[in-house]
Write an enzyme that holds these catalytic residues in place. Structure first.
Site, PDB file in Angstrom:
ATOM      1  N   HIS A 149       0.848  -1.192   0.000  1.00 52.74           N
ATOM      2  CA  HIS A 149       0.000   0.000   0.000  1.00 52.74           C
ATOM      3  C   HIS A 149       0.885   1.243   0.000  1.00 52.74           C
ATOM      4  O   HIS A 149       1.790   1.375   0.828  1.00 52.74           O
ATOM      5  CB  HIS A 149      -0.926  -0.007   1.213  1.00 52.74           C
ATOM      6  CG  HIS A 149      -2.032  -1.002   1.087  1.00 52.74           C
ATOM      7  ND1 HIS A 149      -1.808  -2.361   1.113  1.00 52.74           N
ATOM      8  CD2 HIS A 149      -3.365  -0.835   0.928  1.00 52.74           C
ATOM      9  CE1 HIS A 149      -2.957  -2.996   0.981  1.00 52.74           C
ATOM     10  NE2 HIS A 149      -3.919  -2.101   0.859  1.00 52.74           N
ATOM     11  N   LYS A 581     -13.414   5.537   6.655  1.00 51.82           N
ATOM     12  CA  LYS A 581     -13.804   6.500   5.616  1.00 51.82           C
ATOM     13  C   LYS A 581     -15.321   6.599   5.502  1.00 51.82           C
ATOM     14  O   LYS A 581     -15.870   7.654   5.255  1.00 51.82           O
ATOM     15  CB  LYS A 581     -13.195   6.090   4.269  1.00 51.82           C
ATOM     16  CG  LYS A 581     -13.482   7.067   3.130  1.00 51.82           C
ATOM     17  CD  LYS A 581     -12.530   6.868   1.973  1.00 51.82           C
ATOM     18  CE  LYS A 581     -12.742   5.538   1.292  1.00 51.82           C
ATOM     19  NZ  LYS A 581     -13.958   5.544   0.433  1.00 51.82           N
TER      20      LYS A 581
END
Length: 920
Positions: A149, A581
């Protein structure tokens, strides 16, 4: 650029290192950029220091004004200088942590919290017997899993320079040096600093997956291959001392990898890339074994005139195919040479190298790792037979453990793909085979047809006369490659398949059917499961449904048959990023906690062992924070010796680039897992139920408030895109994955990493606190002192709430509302900027107030002086980078889109990321 901050006596060596590094950097700048530039940089540094310390009310405005009028060459020099100091601070602080730990051990003090020794002592005091600890470790798996990532902005070349500086500082710290040695050390540091200054800091081309594979292997070569065997050795010696007999521990620590197997949203991961990942990892492992054999050959020089070796050792020595005349009468050297030759042959057969091994006479390759282990055991037995136990317990013992842990594949590679892709694959396979129209089936019907296919020996994939879509064919090729790699390297090389966005039982069955067609899973003609099929629950609804989904899955007899092949262990992955999120920090943490509680109950009722895989990022908004506290904050019964945790981006470098720091972080994982596994289950008392009711209330309000801003405010997306460097981050070339799943401007489609990374850059850190302040304020308005007393009590006694608030406090301390307000100036429509930033600023203040009133701290980080000191050291260099970033973004967005200007912005992003350390 000396550090001017007051510092405790025990931390004077840190100040010495910081001053030395700053002076070296300042001298390099003066030499390379000129005295005028160096003096201008120093003047701005002094102004920034006064601004950070609050010595002058108007220092912030003066700093912004000074930065706005810089010409481009001076701007570039300033950005680089301040960025480098953040990097240099990290080096010095890591070395100081090592220094303090060594001093602690030398003084013979009580073992530090988080160490294995401290946990074992504590468990003994709680009447946990060593035999009980060993019984737990027999069924334990502790696995940090490296991912690609993209939040590590430093190039590998830069990291190499950092490592060189760290080694030179350590050399000064640990030895009494002659004046000549001090001079040589100083000159070496000057050369490295000059190299740094003349080396490009950011990448000019996008990373490939192959680059990520190579970067990941660096941490194995530098740290894991060396420190994991040593950790096992120390643990075995400790348990042997406690029990009075020799203890050999099973391999319960295992570093995993997603690099080359994680294709969720990354079309660059193909079958050939996965093959390369495995073969490259094999090359790293075998190269390590080969190099250790060369050293071992030099150490085991015993002569047959002085020792008697057994028959097995003699036969192994005789099998050497090189020139044995050079080693006449030295059977151990001949035996090790024989092993090295076979390792070399094995490496040529299954490994990929970026350099050549020293060629040796050809020998037969090892068929499997067990053959290599047997040869090493032959040497061990012979050594012990003639009184050379100490030699057997040195390099040989560590090599044996390395071979046992890392095998011929170094690290198991996880495969991962999104459930939507699997659904598309099944639909197309059904269509080509003339079966049901899969997309139109409901959930129950899907389960029925999938179980039918899973039980059928008839292949679903048509081997000829059928053309599949390119996307489906690429996925089928990967599955076929997985079967091929398992056949070549063993099942442990690709043991896991993770399903992103798992929402149903059919999502699990789809993967089982696909693996069935390549021979990795089957129910007929025989039951076989060579792969763990792992659901990843990410969103709030999926977390809430996770227990129900797993319960329904366990109710299927076919699935229970497959679990029999996996020792009745089912792994479940929990995603921290997307839930944050979607619902904000507090709700994400609470929903994850509740999901774990639910899963513990479901698995216990089904008699299945639960292994949780925590998909944590670096920043708090993605589940980051101190690992020891995070593991202890898990619900009782959710660890039980089984835990996997992702390690991502810049966190991998921070934790494992330095070998000593890496050892400490591995110890923390083991210690926390041991500690958490022996925590007693909590009964459902009125107090426990009451605190859950309270958390539900706070979470519900925080969720509503967060959603109202992020998803219900029409102009919020405009504010985010314009008030953060989100549009510049994809051009940083820090990873092979796209920044968004689709080409849209939707928050929902944006990946969690750039979402969090962008808020970090503008110093708001919004995903790590927004909604908490309002939830607490409204609760206290209704409950008054009684409610405050309850919150304070829970903060002191409940690890979950303690860790949640502690991590939030860290994030708020790193945020800066004044700097964030400067970023709001980038929004073209200032009416939007003032309206939205006003809401954010008010909630930021409410959140700070809530944290302080609950923790009873006078200021943020009131109980964490080490982190507070670290921030004080770097803020005078970090804050100007933010101000400069705003000025540069203004120029770019006003039309000056030069390559030099964009490069300068990327340098500021690099520097801010280094200063914050956990930014992605």
């Amino acid at each position: 650029m000396p550090v001017n901050l007051p510092i405790a006596e025990k931390d004077q060596p840190l100040k010495r290192d910081l001053d030395l590094l700053a002076a070296l950097l300042s001298d390099t700048i003066r030499e390379q950029a000129g005295a005028a530039t160096a003096e201008q940089i120093e003047a701005i540094r002094q102004l920034a220091f006064r601004y950070v310390q609050g010595h002058e009310p108007d220092a912030g405005k003066a700093l912004a004004r000074s930065l706005s009028i810089l010409d481009m060459p001076t701007t570039m020099a300033l950005v680089r200088a301040f960025s480098y100091f953040s990097h240099l601070s990290n080096i010095a602080e890591d070395l100081h942590h090592n220094r303090r730990r060594r001093a602690h051990k030398i003084a013979g003090s009580k073992p530090q919290r988080g160490s294995i020794a401290a946990v074992i002592d504590d468990l003994l005091e709680r009447n946990v017997k060593p035999s009980e600890m060993l019984a737990l470790l027999a069924d334990t798996l502790i696995a940090p899993v490296m991912t690609a990532h993209p939040t590590e902005v430093k190039r590998k070349t830069i990291l190499n320079c950092h490592n060189a500086l760290a080694a030179l500082l350590t050399e000064r710290d640990r030895s009494q040096m002659t004046p000549e040695e001090v001079r040589d050390n100083q000159e070496a540091m000057e050369r490295v600093m000059l190299t740094l200054w003349q080396t490009r800091e950011v990448r000019t081309v996008k990373l490939t997956v192959q680059d990520e594979i190579e970067n990941g292997s660096t941490f194995f070569r530098n740290t894991f291959l060396h420190e994991i065997p040593r950790l096992y050795q120390d643990l075995e010696d400790k348990f042997s001392d406690m029990s009075g007999e020799a203890i050999q521990l099973p391999n319960f620590i295992q570093v995993g990898s997603w690099i080359g197997g994680d294709r969720d949203g990354n079309p660059n991961v193909t079958a050939d890339v996965m093959r390369y990942a495995v073969s490259r990892q094999a090359g790293v492992a075998l190269d390590h074994y080969y190099q250790q054999c060369l050293k071992l050959e030099g150490e085991l020089s015993m002569s047959t005139r002085l020792v008697a070796v057994d028959q097995a050792l003699s036969e192994l020595a005789e099998s050497a195919v090189d020139d044995k005349n050079r080693k006449i009468g030295e059977p151990y050297r001949q035996a090790v040479s024989a092993i090295a030759s076979r390792i070399f042959a094995t490496a040529l057969e299954i490994g990929t190298f970026h350099h050549e091994l020293h060629d040796v006479a050809r020998a037969a390759a090892y068929k499997n790792v067990e053959e290599l282990s047997a040869d090493l055991a032959t040497i061990e037995r012979s050594l012990k037979a003639h009184g050379a136990v100490k030699l057997a317990n040195g390099r040989l013992r560590r090599l044996q453990r390395a071979v046992s842990v890392f095998g011929f594949f170094l690290a198991p590679v996880d495969m991962r793909q999104n459930s939507a892709i699997h659904e598309k694959m099944i639909g197309e396979l059904f269509q080509q085979a003339g079966l049901e129209e899969y997309s139109k089936l409901n959930e129950q019907s899907r389960r029925t047809v999938l179980l039918r296919e899973l039980s059928s020996p008839r292949p679903l994939i048509c081997p000829y006369d059928v053309t599949y879509s390119p996307e489906v064919q690429q996925e089928l090729d990967i599955l076929l490659a997985a079967a091929e790699l398992q056949a070549r390297y063993g099942e442990a090389v690709l043991p896991n398949y993770i399903i992103s966005n798992c929402e149903s039982v059919s999502d699990m069955l789809e993967v089982a059917v696909l693996l069935n067609d390549v021979g990795l899973v089957s129910l007929a003609p025989q039951v076989r499961s060579k792969v763990n099929i792992i659901p990843l629950f990410e969103t709030t609804p999926d977390l809430r449904d996770s227990g129900k989904i797993m319960g329904e899955l366990f109710a299927l007899p076919q699935w229970r048959l497959l679990l029999n092949c996996r020792n009745q262990v089912q792994e479940v992955m929990l995603g921290y990023s997307d839930s944050n999120k979607e619902g904000g920090y507090l709700t994400s943490n609470w929903e994850l906690y509740k999901a774990e509680l639910n899963l513990v109950e479901v698995f216990s009722a089904a008699g299945v062992t639960l292994r949780l895989f925590h998909g944590r990022g670096g920043t708090v908004g993605r589940g980051g924070g101190p690992a020891y506290d995070a593991i202890l904050a898990q619900p009782a019964g959710s660890v039980n010796g089984q835990i996997r945790i992702t390690e991502q981006g810049e966190v991998i470098t921070a934790k494992y680039a330095d070998r000593e720091v890496g050892r400490r972080n591995l110890e923390i994982l083991v210690a926390a897992t041991l500690d958490a596994s022996f925590q007693p289950l909590i009964e459902q008392t009125d107090d426990v139920l009451a605190r859950r009711v309270l958390m539900e209330r706070l979470s519900s309000r925080a969720y509503q408030f967060y959603r109202d801003l992020v998803y219900a405010t029409p102009d919020f997306i405009t504010y985010f895109l314009e008030a953060t460097p989100i549009t510049e981050i994809p051009n940083l070339n820090i990873g092979s994955r796209p920044a968004a799943r689709r080409n849209t401007t939707s928050i929902g489609d944006l990946r969690a990493i750039p979402w969090v990374f962008s808020w970090s850059q503008c110093r708001l850190m919004l995903p790590g606190w927004y909604g908490f302040g309002t939830a607490v304020a409204e609760y206290l308005d209704e409950t008054g002192e009684e409610g405050l007393a309850l919150l304070r009590e829970l903060y002191k006694t409940w690890p979950f709430l303690q860790v949640t608030i502690s991590n939030m406090e860290m994030v708020l301390a790193k945020s800066d509302i004044a700097i964030a307000e400067r970023y709001s100036e980038l929004v073209q429509d200032q009416a939007i900027a003032k309206r939205i930033f006003g809401r954010i600023k008010a909630e930021w203040q409410r959140s700070v107030d809530a944290v302080l009133v609950i923790t009873e701290h006078d200021q943020l980080l009131g109980d964490n002086p080490m982190l507070a000191r670290s921030l004080d050291n770097r803020l005078p260099y970090l804050d100007p980078l933010n101000h400069l970033q705003v000025e540069l973004l203004k120029r770019i967005r006003s039309g000056d889109d030069s390559e030099e200007l964009r490069h300068a912005v990327h340098l500021t992003i690099n520097g801010v990321s280094a200063g914050l350390r956990n930014s992605g």
